[in-house]
Motif scaffolding. Sequence first.
Motif, PDB file in Angstrom:
ATOM      1  N   ASP A 190       0.828  -1.202   0.000  1.00  0.00           N
ATOM      2  CA  ASP A 190       0.000   0.000   0.000  1.00  0.00           C
ATOM      3  C   ASP A 190       0.865   1.255   0.000  1.00  0.00           C
ATOM      4  OD1 ASP A 190      -1.895  -1.959   0.373  1.00  0.00           O
ATOM      5  OD2 ASP A 190      -2.141  -1.545   2.503  1.00  0.00           O
ATOM      6  N   PHE A 191       1.853   1.286   0.881  1.00  0.00           N
ATOM      7  CA  PHE A 191       2.749   2.438   0.983  1.00  0.00           C
ATOM      8  C   PHE A 191       3.467   2.663  -0.348  1.00  0.00           C
ATOM      9  CE2 PHE A 191       6.391   4.349   3.767  1.00  0.00           C
ATOM     10  CZ  PHE A 191       6.099   5.607   3.279  1.00  0.00           C
ATOM     11  N   ASP A 192       3.985   1.589  -0.923  1.00  0.00           N
ATOM     12  CA  ASP A 192       4.679   1.686  -2.203  1.00  0.00           C
ATOM     13  C   ASP A 192       3.754   2.240  -3.282  1.00  0.00           C
ATOM     14  OD1 ASP A 192       7.040   0.785  -4.023  1.00  0.00           O
ATOM     15  OD2 ASP A 192       5.278  -0.119  -4.948  1.00  0.00           O
ATOM     16  N   PHE A 193       2.503   1.805  -3.276  1.00  0.00           N
ATOM     17  CA  PHE A 193       1.531   2.254  -4.273  1.00  0.00           C
ATOM     18  C   PHE A 193       1.287   3.756  -4.157  1.00  0.00           C
ATOM     19  CE2 PHE A 193      -2.943   2.610  -5.828  1.00  0.00           C
ATOM     20  CZ  PHE A 193      -2.744   2.151  -7.123  1.00  0.00           C
ATOM     21  N   TRP A 194       1.130   4.253  -2.937  1.00  0.00           N
ATOM     22  CA  TRP A 194       0.903   5.692  -2.762  1.00  0.00           C
ATOM     23  C   TRP A 194       2.155   6.493  -3.111  1.00  0.00           C
ATOM     24  CZ3 TRP A 194      -3.794   5.702  -3.334  1.00  0.00           C
ATOM     25  CH2 TRP A 194      -4.691   4.927  -2.588  1.00  0.00           C
ATOM     26  N   CYS A 195       3.330   5.929  -2.867  1.00  0.00           N
ATOM     27  CA  CYS A 195       4.565   6.608  -3.298  1.00  0.00           C
ATOM     28  C   CYS A 195       4.604   6.737  -4.815  1.00  0.00           C
ATOM     29  CB  CYS A 195       5.790   5.834  -2.811  1.00  0.00           C
ATOM     30  SG  CYS A 195       6.088   5.916  -1.030  1.00  0.00           S
ATOM     31  N   ARG A 196       4.137   5.707  -5.518  1.00  0.00           N
ATOM     32  CA  ARG A 196       4.082   5.752  -6.974  1.00  0.00           C
ATOM     33  C   ARG A 196       3.112   6.841  -7.444  1.00  0.00           C
ATOM     34  NH1 ARG A 196       5.689   0.796  -9.605  1.00  0.00           N
ATOM     35  NH2 ARG A 196       6.704  -0.578  -8.088  1.00  0.00           N
ATOM     36  N   PHE A 197       2.057   7.054  -6.674  1.00  0.00           N
ATOM     37  CA  PHE A 197       1.135   8.144  -6.981  1.00  0.00           C
ATOM     38  C   PHE A 197       1.884   9.478  -6.982  1.00  0.00           C
ATOM     39  CE2 PHE A 197      -3.686   7.767  -6.633  1.00  0.00           C
ATOM     40  CZ  PHE A 197      -3.725   6.511  -7.181  1.00  0.00           C
ATOM     41  N   VAL A 198       2.639   9.712  -5.924  1.00  0.00           N
ATOM     42  CA  VAL A 198       3.372  10.972  -5.798  1.00  0.00           C
ATOM     43  C   VAL A 198       4.301  11.162  -6.992  1.00  0.00           C
ATOM     44  CG1 VAL A 198       5.078  12.243  -4.428  1.00  0.00           C
ATOM     45  CG2 VAL A 198       3.223  10.993  -3.292  1.00  0.00           C
ATOM     46  N   GLU A 199       5.026  10.120  -7.331  1.00  0.00           N
ATOM     47  CA  GLU A 199       6.009  10.203  -8.405  1.00  0.00           C
ATOM     48  C   GLU A 199       5.362  10.369  -9.782  1.00  0.00           C
ATOM     49  OE1 GLU A 199       9.095   7.444  -5.820  1.00  0.00           O
ATOM     50  OE2 GLU A 199       7.974   6.572  -7.484  1.00  0.00           O
ATOM     51  N   ALA A 200       4.105   9.971  -9.897  1.00  0.00           N
ATOM     52  CA  ALA A 200       3.392  10.120 -11.168  1.00  0.00           C
ATOM     53  C   ALA A 200       2.596  11.415 -11.234  1.00  0.00           C
ATOM     54  CB  ALA A 200       2.447   8.928 -11.368  1.00  0.00           C
ATOM     55  N   GLY A 201       2.733  12.255 -10.209  1.00  0.00           N
ATOM     56  CA  GLY A 201       2.006  13.515 -10.198  1.00  0.00           C
ATOM     57  C   GLY A 201       0.545  13.376  -9.828  1.00  0.00           C
ATOM     58  N   LEU A 202       0.194  12.259  -9.177  1.00  0.00           N
ATOM     59  CA  LEU A 202      -1.177  12.010  -8.755  1.00  0.00           C
ATOM     60  C   LEU A 202      -1.339  12.286  -7.264  1.00  0.00           C
ATOM     61  CD1 LEU A 202      -1.695   8.603 -10.584  1.00  0.00           C
ATOM     62  CD2 LEU A 202      -2.713  10.783 -11.246  1.00  0.00           C
ATOM     63  N   SER A 203      -2.570  12.474  -6.846  1.00  0.00           N
ATOM     64  CA  SER A 203      -2.863  12.629  -5.433  1.00  0.00           C
ATOM     65  C   SER A 203      -4.122  11.834  -5.104  1.00  0.00           C
ATOM     66  CB  SER A 203      -3.060  14.107  -5.062  1.00  0.00           C
ATOM     67  OG  SER A 203      -4.224  14.625  -5.693  1.00  0.00           O
TER      68      SER A 203
END
Length: 252
Positions: A190-203
């Motif tokens: 889950d944590f990794d997935f939300w980090c990927r959000f940040v890196e993709a410019g998503l929130s």
Amino acid sequence: MTQAGASPEPGLSVAISLFNYGHFIAAALESVCRQTMAAAIELIVVDDASTDDSLAAVERFCRDQTKLIDRLRLFRLVRHQRNRGLAEARNTAFALATAPAVLVLDADNRLLPQAGAKLNEALCLAPANVGAAYPLLVVEGHPSQHVANELPWNIARLRQGNTVDALALVRRQAWQKVGGFAHTPGGWEDFDFWCRFVEAGLSAIQVPQLLGVYHHHADSMKNSETVQREEQLRRLLHQRHPWLTITAPAAK
């Protein structure tokens, strides 16, 4: 794979990843069937080669609770022939989903009746760069914690540790953009997935309503394997996402 119902365009999909939670799964399934928008829901259950009676429990529920199952627009049960891990179980469900957004539900947790409708409404109204909506969660079984997901999305906080549970409605386009869920030995997918959000410019956005139930118990991944491999997980997440500054206590 088994199917029930027919749905060319469901309002949303619910993805349940299941591995050796035969004693919890019926409650999770019932919570989906009792959604106020059940008729617009596509439910996908992915059994990740459970070795207990999980698969039989799902089939028993479908047999004994046909009226509840029939409230859904579509039901699918898929079984991995070998255990592929939580991330791949979720990815299988997302790949099969036909709705524009997927509500992630672990087999030991439950939805409250308006969860799907409230989260879907919030996500539909949100800008395109908002890839997910998540609710407040009631915590059962924890001696001191009673609410989870209580903090709004904040990258500065996320940098130090996870504050957002997996129970969230995620746009399929956002899932595709970040490359799906990645296997993380011992947990923290889950944590990794939300980090990927940040890196993709998503929130993501928080819907400040109690819409789900998080079940705290001794045999959950978080309270077993994750605790034992905490330092290894911290190093792995730092390698994947160098901008993190995780320190003890561990991420949720």
